[in-house]
Design a protein around this motif. Structure first.
Motif, PDB file in Angstrom:
ATOM      1  N   ARG A   1       3.465  16.639  -2.845  1.00  0.00           N
ATOM      2  CA  ARG A   1       2.523  15.795  -2.085  1.00  0.00           C
ATOM      3  C   ARG A   1       3.236  14.687  -1.313  1.00  0.00           C
ATOM      4  NH1 ARG A   1      -1.225  18.944  -1.499  1.00  0.00           N
ATOM      5  NH2 ARG A   1      -2.628  17.256  -0.936  1.00  0.00           N
ATOM      6  N   HIS A   2       4.464  14.954  -0.895  1.00  0.00           N
ATOM      7  CA  HIS A   2       5.204  14.000  -0.066  1.00  0.00           C
ATOM      8  C   HIS A   2       5.032  14.432   1.384  1.00  0.00           C
ATOM      9  CE1 HIS A   2       8.837  11.363   0.851  1.00  0.00           C
ATOM     10  NE2 HIS A   2       8.657  12.044   1.964  1.00  0.00           N
ATOM     11  N   TYR A   3       4.214  13.706   2.132  1.00  0.00           N
ATOM     12  CA  TYR A   3       3.977  14.024   3.552  1.00  0.00           C
ATOM     13  C   TYR A   3       4.309  12.819   4.424  1.00  0.00           C
ATOM     14  CZ  TYR A   3       1.495  18.233   2.067  1.00  0.00           C
ATOM     15  OH  TYR A   3       1.174  19.450   1.527  1.00  0.00           O
TER      16      TYR A   3
ATOM     17  N   VAL B   1       9.433   6.679  -1.259  1.00  0.00           N
ATOM     18  CA  VAL B   1       8.000   6.557  -1.567  1.00  0.00           C
ATOM     19  C   VAL B   1       7.343   5.470  -0.731  1.00  0.00           C
ATOM     20  CG1 VAL B   1       6.319   6.170  -3.405  1.00  0.00           C
ATOM     21  CG2 VAL B   1       8.459   7.370  -3.905  1.00  0.00           C
ATOM     22  N   GLY B   2       8.069   4.378  -0.505  1.00  0.00           N
ATOM     23  CA  GLY B   2       7.454   3.240   0.182  1.00  0.00           C
ATOM     24  C   GLY B   2       7.627   3.238   1.682  1.00  0.00           C
ATOM     25  N   PHE B   3       8.529   4.069   2.200  1.00  0.00           N
ATOM     26  CA  PHE B   3       8.776   4.049   3.647  1.00  0.00           C
ATOM     27  C   PHE B   3       8.644   5.429   4.283  1.00  0.00           C
ATOM     28  CE2 PHE B   3      11.419   3.980   7.484  1.00  0.00           C
ATOM     29  CZ  PHE B   3      10.936   2.844   8.113  1.00  0.00           C
ATOM     30  N   VAL B   4       9.386   6.404   3.759  1.00  0.00           N
ATOM     31  CA  VAL B   4       9.390   7.735   4.379  1.00  0.00           C
ATOM     32  C   VAL B   4       8.059   8.447   4.163  1.00  0.00           C
ATOM     33  CG1 VAL B   4      10.537   9.976   4.437  1.00  0.00           C
ATOM     34  CG2 VAL B   4      11.891   7.902   4.112  1.00  0.00           C
ATOM     35  N   GLN B   5       7.528   8.384   2.955  1.00  0.00           N
ATOM     36  CA  GLN B   5       6.234   9.011   2.664  1.00  0.00           C
ATOM     37  C   GLN B   5       5.117   8.216   3.317  1.00  0.00           C
ATOM     38  OE1 GLN B   5       5.308   9.122  -1.509  1.00  0.00           O
ATOM     39  NE2 GLN B   5       3.883  10.828  -1.294  1.00  0.00           N
ATOM     40  N   GLN B   6       4.142   8.926   3.878  1.00  0.00           N
ATOM     41  CA  GLN B   6       3.070   8.247   4.615  1.00  0.00           C
ATOM     42  C   GLN B   6       1.736   8.920   4.319  1.00  0.00           C
ATOM     43  OE1 GLN B   6       4.582   7.275   8.440  1.00  0.00           O
ATOM     44  NE2 GLN B   6       2.673   6.452   9.225  1.00  0.00           N
ATOM     45  N   ASN B   7       0.705   8.122   4.167  1.00  0.00           N
ATOM     46  CA  ASN B   7      -0.621   8.637   3.812  1.00  0.00           C
ATOM     47  C   ASN B   7      -1.505   8.688   5.062  1.00  0.00           C
ATOM     48  OD1 ASN B   7      -3.161   9.173   2.814  1.00  0.00           O
ATOM     49  ND2 ASN B   7      -2.994   7.765   1.078  1.00  0.00           N
TER      50      ASN B   7
ATOM     51  N   VAL C   1       7.322  -3.736  -3.880  1.00  0.00           N
ATOM     52  CA  VAL C   1       7.769  -3.499  -2.499  1.00  0.00           C
ATOM     53  C   VAL C   1       7.239  -2.152  -1.990  1.00  0.00           C
ATOM     54  CG1 VAL C   1       9.806  -3.053  -1.057  1.00  0.00           C
ATOM     55  CG2 VAL C   1       9.785  -5.003  -2.626  1.00  0.00           C
ATOM     56  N   ILE C   2       7.181  -1.155  -2.862  1.00  0.00           N
ATOM     57  CA  ILE C   2       6.616   0.148  -2.463  1.00  0.00           C
ATOM     58  C   ILE C   2       5.168  -0.024  -1.986  1.00  0.00           C
ATOM     59  CG2 ILE C   2       5.796   2.373  -3.359  1.00  0.00           C
ATOM     60  CD1 ILE C   2       8.324   2.478  -5.079  1.00  0.00           C
ATOM     61  N   SER C   3       4.410  -0.877  -2.678  1.00  0.00           N
ATOM     62  CA  SER C   3       2.981  -1.019  -2.373  1.00  0.00           C
ATOM     63  C   SER C   3       2.708  -1.751  -1.061  1.00  0.00           C
ATOM     64  CB  SER C   3       2.275  -1.758  -3.519  1.00  0.00           C
ATOM     65  OG  SER C   3       2.698  -3.112  -3.564  1.00  0.00           O
ATOM     66  N   MET C   4       3.731  -2.325  -0.433  1.00  0.00           N
ATOM     67  CA  MET C   4       3.478  -3.100   0.787  1.00  0.00           C
ATOM     68  C   MET C   4       2.946  -2.234   1.915  1.00  0.00           C
ATOM     69  SD  MET C   4       7.308  -3.880   2.268  1.00  0.00           S
ATOM     70  CE  MET C   4       8.477  -2.541   2.536  1.00  0.00           C
ATOM     71  N   LYS C   5       3.233  -0.923   1.897  1.00  0.00           N
ATOM     72  CA  LYS C   5       2.743  -0.071   2.985  1.00  0.00           C
ATOM     73  C   LYS C   5       1.217   0.003   2.999  1.00  0.00           C
ATOM     74  CE  LYS C   5       3.175   4.401   0.574  1.00  0.00           C
ATOM     75  NZ  LYS C   5       3.781   5.745   0.674  1.00  0.00           N
ATOM     76  N   TYR C   6       0.610  -0.228   1.835  1.00  0.00           N
ATOM     77  CA  TYR C   6      -0.847  -0.266   1.760  1.00  0.00           C
ATOM     78  C   TYR C   6      -1.397  -1.684   1.851  1.00  0.00           C
ATOM     79  CZ  TYR C   6      -0.304   4.515  -0.016  1.00  0.00           C
ATOM     80  OH  TYR C   6       0.019   5.834  -0.167  1.00  0.00           O
ATOM     81  N   GLU C   7      -0.644  -2.639   1.325  1.00  0.00           N
ATOM     82  CA  GLU C   7      -1.139  -4.007   1.205  1.00  0.00           C
ATOM     83  C   GLU C   7      -1.106  -4.778   2.527  1.00  0.00           C
ATOM     84  OE1 GLU C   7      -2.525  -5.129  -1.493  1.00  0.00           O
ATOM     85  OE2 GLU C   7      -2.086  -3.286  -2.608  1.00  0.00           O
ATOM     86  N   VAL C   8      -0.140  -4.444   3.382  1.00  0.00           N
ATOM     87  CA  VAL C   8       0.004  -5.184   4.648  1.00  0.00           C
ATOM     88  C   VAL C   8      -0.619  -4.379   5.785  1.00  0.00           C
ATOM     89  CG1 VAL C   8       1.609  -6.255   6.264  1.00  0.00           C
ATOM     90  CG2 VAL C   8       2.155  -6.214   3.814  1.00  0.00           C
ATOM     91  N   LYS C   9      -1.665  -4.913   6.381  1.00  0.00           N
ATOM     92  CA  LYS C   9      -2.301  -4.227   7.509  1.00  0.00           C
ATOM     93  C   LYS C   9      -1.454  -4.400   8.768  1.00  0.00           C
ATOM     94  CE  LYS C   9      -6.967  -4.832   5.658  1.00  0.00           C
ATOM     95  NZ  LYS C   9      -8.308  -5.436   5.861  1.00  0.00           N
ATOM     96  N   ASN C  10      -1.724  -3.566   9.766  1.00  0.00           N
ATOM     97  CA  ASN C  10      -0.908  -3.574  10.986  1.00  0.00           C
ATOM     98  C   ASN C  10      -0.979  -4.892  11.753  1.00  0.00           C
ATOM     99  OD1 ASN C  10      -0.134  -0.972  10.429  1.00  0.00           O
ATOM    100  ND2 ASN C  10      -1.584  -0.016  11.840  1.00  0.00           N
ATOM    101  N   ASP C  11      -2.045  -5.664  11.544  1.00  0.00           N
ATOM    102  CA  ASP C  11      -2.180  -6.943  12.249  1.00  0.00           C
ATOM    103  C   ASP C  11      -1.939  -8.136  11.319  1.00  0.00           C
ATOM    104  OD1 ASP C  11      -4.401  -6.589  10.702  1.00  0.00           O
ATOM    105  OD2 ASP C  11      -5.866  -7.107  12.258  1.00  0.00           O
ATOM    106  N   GLU C  12      -1.315  -7.879  10.178  1.00  0.00           N
ATOM    107  CA  GLU C  12      -1.027  -8.954   9.218  1.00  0.00           C
ATOM    108  C   GLU C  12       0.463  -9.000   8.895  1.00  0.00           C
ATOM    109  OE1 GLU C  12      -5.292  -8.870   6.779  1.00  0.00           O
ATOM    110  OE2 GLU C  12      -3.492  -8.026   5.849  1.00  0.00           O
TER     111      GLU C  12
END
Length: 586
Positions: free
Chosen positions: A421-423, A496-502, A552-563
């Motif tokens: 499930r790494h996409y 997990v925190g950068f290359v993988q994307q949901n 640090v992994i969770s920042m991809k979800y926690e930080v919105k594109n305008d924040e």
């Protein structure tokens, strides 16, 4: 100009009394006037490739030459439409015959009765030449169609119609050349699909096609006007990757060619594209998309023609000054069509039965990608992203290997990543991009001076992890020194925190370049601080227990594109972690 059928082998038909036929001329075969194209000529017979089912065709049926090459119809009405491999509109065919395409169906490629609002720009007495923009038509909510003088036409405008409503076949102006010949110009052009449209000159590729996918934009970027292959076995996410690129890339127009794919998969594409909202225009994505559907149950010869139809349409919009991205899914099915037709022609097979000219056909297709200066002085580009479906995921097979010779970007999809499930399942160890050096100046000027430097460090860490994993498989990770354990841990953060994307998360489905840069900055800041601590003798088990790596992994979800200012909080959190560990050590 008539001959008669004397041999039938699937879509390949031999024709006698062929003296008037010419190479690549379109023909009408049999009573139902099936569409075909002359692909071989000799003294005895002509060989015709029929783009429809030849069921019911008989020896002795008449074959009529139409005295024109197989051509695409270029006019308003292309955007938002769905065509088969030879540009017949599937919506219109459905109205006439229901869900199935019957033999010999006669339908116009584009609606010749619809009235379009035309704003005439040319004036009487203007000197015009091929490519000059003479009128504009609002084709969709996202695209303004620019009516151009056909290539190789030049002269003085001697008559102009006023702005108003016109059909695509109506004459809007007349041009008189220096020999006194008058050419009537309509909203419609015809262009042979196997011949590239002319340009003024090719430009350097130095601007990226921004996709919002981190593994592509940062690690393996593609330039506008470039070429990329997306090879992968069944279930690795080729179509899903192309869907993401079609939705989020900063191309003006998307041409999606479903070449030999399964019918249910293509149906899903058609339904999804009809529902998706374009994030750029907030309108339906279909309003800047052209779909060419030639599924695996459609005639195999039309599959071979479909990519040429798609690239010709793309060149037409490129000539208007648009940036076009082509998604070809998949070139392997197209190559299989070549192999089948070659076998029926009894040509000498090359590797794995593919024809000897497979490589030259692939190169001719990918060569039509470019960033160009058009005849009218505008700039436009065609970026080709071709999916490759090697049987069993074997990248050593001929289509993948030949494609690698002609593309500069290779996004290799990995079955193990997909099954975990790494996409996107792009394997960073086997993928590459030759555009990094070409795009370096653009990244420095438009994103950050150190963007490419950080990208290189990220890649170095991933390569180091790959080497260490070979040791870990043999003896386990416990025996590694803390410095190498840190590389494994920070590489997990990168993976997990950068290359993988949901694709389903609103903050992660599309990531602007500046956010990608800030994410790298945080990850590398963590690595720098943690390395200092391990150099001081603090064990990795102690550092991991703090939970900073998972934070640090969770920042991809926690930080919105305008924040983006929230990344400063992560930098501070890492600094606090460093100070706490130092004080503990003391």
């Amino acid at each position: 100009m008539q001959g008669y059928v004397y041999g039938i082998n699937g879509p390949v038909v031999k024709v006698r009394d062929n003296k008037d036929l010419k190479m690549h001329e379109m023909v009408a075969v049999g009573e139902k006037r099936l569409i075909g194209e002359v692909i071989e000529l000799n003294d005895e017979y002509a060989v015709v490739e029929v783009y429809e089912s030849t069921t019911g065709l008989r020896v002795g049926d008449k074959v009529e030459g139409l005295n024109v090459p197989l051509s695409a119809t270029l006019a308003p009405g292309i955007i938002g439409n769905i065509f088969d491999g030879i540009q017949r509109p599937l919506y219109e065919i459905e109205k006439l015959n229901g869900a199935f395409i019957v033999q010999g169906v006669q339908v116009e490629n584009l609606d010749t009765q619809k009235l379009w609002d035309v704003n005439i720009l040319a004036k009487e007495g203007d000197m015009v030449q091929g490519g000059a923009i003479i009128a504009e038509v609002p084709e969709s909510g996202a695209i303004v169609h620019k009516v151009m003088v056909p290539p190789y036409v030049a002269g003085v405008v001697i008559e102009v119609k006023p702005s108003g409503k016109y059909k695509i076949t109506d004459t809007i102006l007349k041009v008189k050349d220096n020999k006194g010949n008058v050419t009537e110009i309509t909203l419609m052009q015809k262009w042979p699909i196997r011949i590239p449209r002319p340009i003024k000159k090719r430009q350097e590729i130095n601007k990226p096609l921004v996709t919002g996918q981190r593994v592509i934009d940062t690690l393996f970027p593609i330039g506008k006007g470039g070429t990329a292959a997306v090879p992968g076995g069944f279930g690795t996410g080729k179509t899903m990757t192309q869907h993401q690129l079609a939705k989020w890339s900063d191309a003006d127009i998307i041409v999606y060619i479903g070449c030999g794919e399964r019918g249910n998969e293509m149906t899903q594409v058609l339904e999804d594209f009809g529902k998706l909202v374009d994030p750029r225009t907030k309108k339906k994505l279909l309003e800047r998309t052209v779909l060419i559907a030639n599924t695996s149950n459609m005639p195999v010869a039309a599959r071979e023609a479909s990519i040429y139809t798609g690239i010709t349409i793309a060149e037409y919009y490129r000539d208007m000054g648009y940036h076009v991205a082509i998604m070809a899914d998949s070139t392997s099915r197209w190559a299989e069509a070549l192999r089948e037709i070659s076998g029926r022609l009894e040509e000498m097979p090359a590797e794995e039965g593919f024809p000897a000219y497979l490589s030259s056909r692939l190169s001719a297709f990918y060569e039509r990608a470019a960033y160009v200066q058009n005849l009218n002085g505008t700039e436009g580009s065609i970026t080709i992203i071709g999916a490759v479906s090697p049987q069993g995921g074997d990248f050593s097979e001929p289509v993948t290997q030949n494609t690698k010779r002609f593309v500069r970007c290779f996004w290799a999809l990995d079955r193990n990543l997909a099954y975990s499930r790494h996409y996107p399942a792009i394997q960073w160890m086997t993928s590459y991009s030759e555009y990094v050096d070409d795009l370096t100046n653009w990244y420095r000027e438009n994103v950050s001076e150190d963007f490419v430097v950080m990208r290189s460090e990220i890649m170095r860490l991933l390569y180091e992890e790959s080497k260490l994993m070979e040791i870990v498989k043999l003896i386990g990770s416990d025996v590694l020194p803390d410095e190498q354990k840190l590389i494994l841990e920070i590489s997990r953060v990168i993976r997990v925190g950068f290359v993988q994307q949901n694709a389903y998360h609103p903050s992660d489905t599309y990531v602007p370049l500046i956010k990608q840069k800030r994410m790298m900055e945080v990850i590398l800041h963590l690595y720098e601080k943690a390395k200092r601590l391990t150099d001081l003798g603090i064990p990795m088990s102690y550092l991991k227990a703090d939970g900073i790596f998972d934070a640090v992994i969770s920042m991809k979800y926690e930080v919105k594109n305008d924040e983006l200012e929230k990344f400063d909080e992560y930098i501070k959190k890492i600094d606090d972690f460093y100070e706490k560990m130092l004080n503990t050590q003391i």
